[in-house]
Write an enzyme that holds these catalytic residues in place. Structure first.
Site, PDB file in Angstrom:
ATOM      1  N   GLU A 157    -100.558  11.730  52.835  1.00  0.00           N
ATOM      2  CA  GLU A 157    -101.406  11.231  53.931  1.00  0.00           C
ATOM      3  C   GLU A 157    -102.899  11.368  53.648  1.00  0.00           C
ATOM      4  O   GLU A 157    -103.653  11.896  54.455  1.00  0.00           O
ATOM      5  CB  GLU A 157    -101.022  11.929  55.240  1.00  0.00           C
ATOM      6  CG  GLU A 157     -99.560  11.701  55.613  1.00  0.00           C
ATOM      7  CD  GLU A 157     -99.105  12.490  56.834  1.00  0.00           C
ATOM      8  OE1 GLU A 157     -99.942  13.160  57.470  1.00  0.00           O
ATOM      9  OE2 GLU A 157     -97.904  12.427  57.155  1.00  0.00           O
ATOM     10  N   GLU A 263     -89.256   9.024  55.327  1.00  0.00           N
ATOM     11  CA  GLU A 263     -89.166   9.755  56.594  1.00  0.00           C
ATOM     12  C   GLU A 263     -88.709   8.796  57.694  1.00  0.00           C
ATOM     13  O   GLU A 263     -89.380   8.608  58.702  1.00  0.00           O
ATOM     14  CB  GLU A 263     -90.510  10.395  56.948  1.00  0.00           C
ATOM     15  CG  GLU A 263     -91.037  11.326  55.864  1.00  0.00           C
ATOM     16  CD  GLU A 263     -92.339  12.019  56.220  1.00  0.00           C
ATOM     17  OE1 GLU A 263     -92.696  12.050  57.418  1.00  0.00           O
ATOM     18  OE2 GLU A 263     -93.010  12.539  55.308  1.00  0.00           O
TER      19      GLU A 263
END
Length: 374
Positions: A157, A263
């Site tokens: 991220e 995810e």
């Protein structure tokens, strides 16, 4: 389309084995010619405190990811303290069950202790000090599992949500724009044979897609191999569109890297955030209008969830030549982080198995996509 449940159940070694279907294979068998299918595991599952989930994991999945236990805070909470017991148990579980084991994550702006970035007086450390701490951490953690963990989410991220620029973090502030390159270099040195990944959410968005491409190209220009880009599949029932997801699959594959969906979950609840993603810093107070299915999921919503999973897996199979792995972010609905984000205490239904360890209609729909000819 209403899909009827035709599942049967069995008792195995004293534990209710969540799913057996005489005419249907397991997830790992159904897609064995396409890609790995896995789940993120929590501490209870790793420690043996959730035997029903353990049975389900062994039966259905051939790859595993650690939800939290290999993030910096849990595994390296103090400068001279490492907490390896949960991670050791996680790796042993994967080895014992002949699974592809993923490490998550080495560099992230969340769940990294403040001491990493500060000196004894609480002031920001120098670039040299932070690089040394990063190298020591990666060398210790990756080195411990060399030859055991097959792939690492090295950087997590690092791209800003809005503009696609590098996210403003302590890593960027102190180290400069080569922070990601350094993390990849240290990880490769610690285990030259491990696959190294970049992982992020909302990568279907054009801005984040472009930012990720720029980052990966900058790494490749330095001779750094990125094995795959992990697209966190934190999606809703209708957004993002399949076209936007596919556009990123195609764009990333043109970089010469694989694409992993790392995810995957589907949020069926109303979301107070205007974003679609996984910014854990963005939370909201309790509000009943965002927790509307406390007694169960209505059939109409169940059908939407079923269709969404079927459409996604059909897309994944379409691009199976560039996709290596699909990992669900949890095993059952009860495990999901979406019960507590962006509002704590919600009753969420984002996965393929319900709170009783039983398969939802979406499970059969997913398995059906494996049979479709392409």
């Amino acid at each position: 389309m209403i899909i009827k449940k035709t599942f049967t159940y069995a008792i195995l070694t004293g534990v209710s084995l969540g799913f057996i279907q005489k005419s249907e294979p397991t997830l790992k068998d159904a897609f064995k010619q396409d890609f790995y299918v896995g789940a993120a595991l929590n501490g209870r599952q790793i420690s043996g405190q959730d035997p029903k989930a353990t049975a389900l994991i062994k039966q259905q999945f051939n790859t595993i990811s650690p939800e939290n236990l290999l993030k910096w805070g849990p595994v390296h909470p103090q400068p001279d303290t490492y907490n390896f017991k949960p991670a050791d148990d996680y790796v042993k579980f994967g080895q014992d069950n002949k699974m592809f084991i993923v490490g998550h994550t080495l560099m992230w702006h969340q769940q990294t202790p403040k001491w990493v970035f500060e000196d004894a007086a609480g002031n920001p450390v120098s670039r040299e000090v932070l690089l040394k701490r990063l190298e020591d951490h990666i060398n210790t953690v990756v080195g411990r599992y060399k030859g055991k963990i097959g792939g690492w989410d090295v950087v997590n991220e690092a791209i800003d949500d809005q503009q696609g620029d590098l996210r403003k973090t302590k890593w960027l502030e102190i180290l400069g724009e080569d922070f990601a390159a350094k993390a990849f270099e240290y990880a490769h040195k610690a285990d030259p044979k491990a696959e190294l990944y970049y992982n992020d959410y909302s990568l279907y968005r054009p801005e984040k897609r472009a930012g990720t491409i720029k980052l990966v190209k900058s790494l490749q220009a330095k001779g750094i191999k990125v094995a795959a880009i992990g697209m966190q599949g934190h999606y809703g029932l209708t957004k993002p569109s399949l076209e936007d997801i596919e556009a990123s699959i195609v764009a990333f594959s043109k970089l010469g890297v694989k694409v992993n969906f790392t995810e995957l979950d589907i949020d069926v609840l109303p979301n107070p955030s205007r974003r679609q993603g996984a910014d854990i810093a963005e939370t909201f107070g309790a509000d009943e209008k965002y927790n509307v299915y406390t007694t169960g999921l209505p059939d109409s919503v169940q059908q939407k969830l079923t269709k969404r999973y079927a459409d996604l897996f059909a897309l994944f199979r379409k691009h199976r030549n560039v996709i290596d792995r699909i990992t669900l972010w949890g095993v059952t609905d009860n495990d999901s982080w979406l019960n507590d984000w962006p509002i704590r205490g919600r009753t969420s239904y984002p996965l393929l198995f319900d709170r009783s360890y039983q398969p939802k209609p979406a499970m059969q729909a997913v398995l059906q996509t494996a049979k479709n000819k392409m």
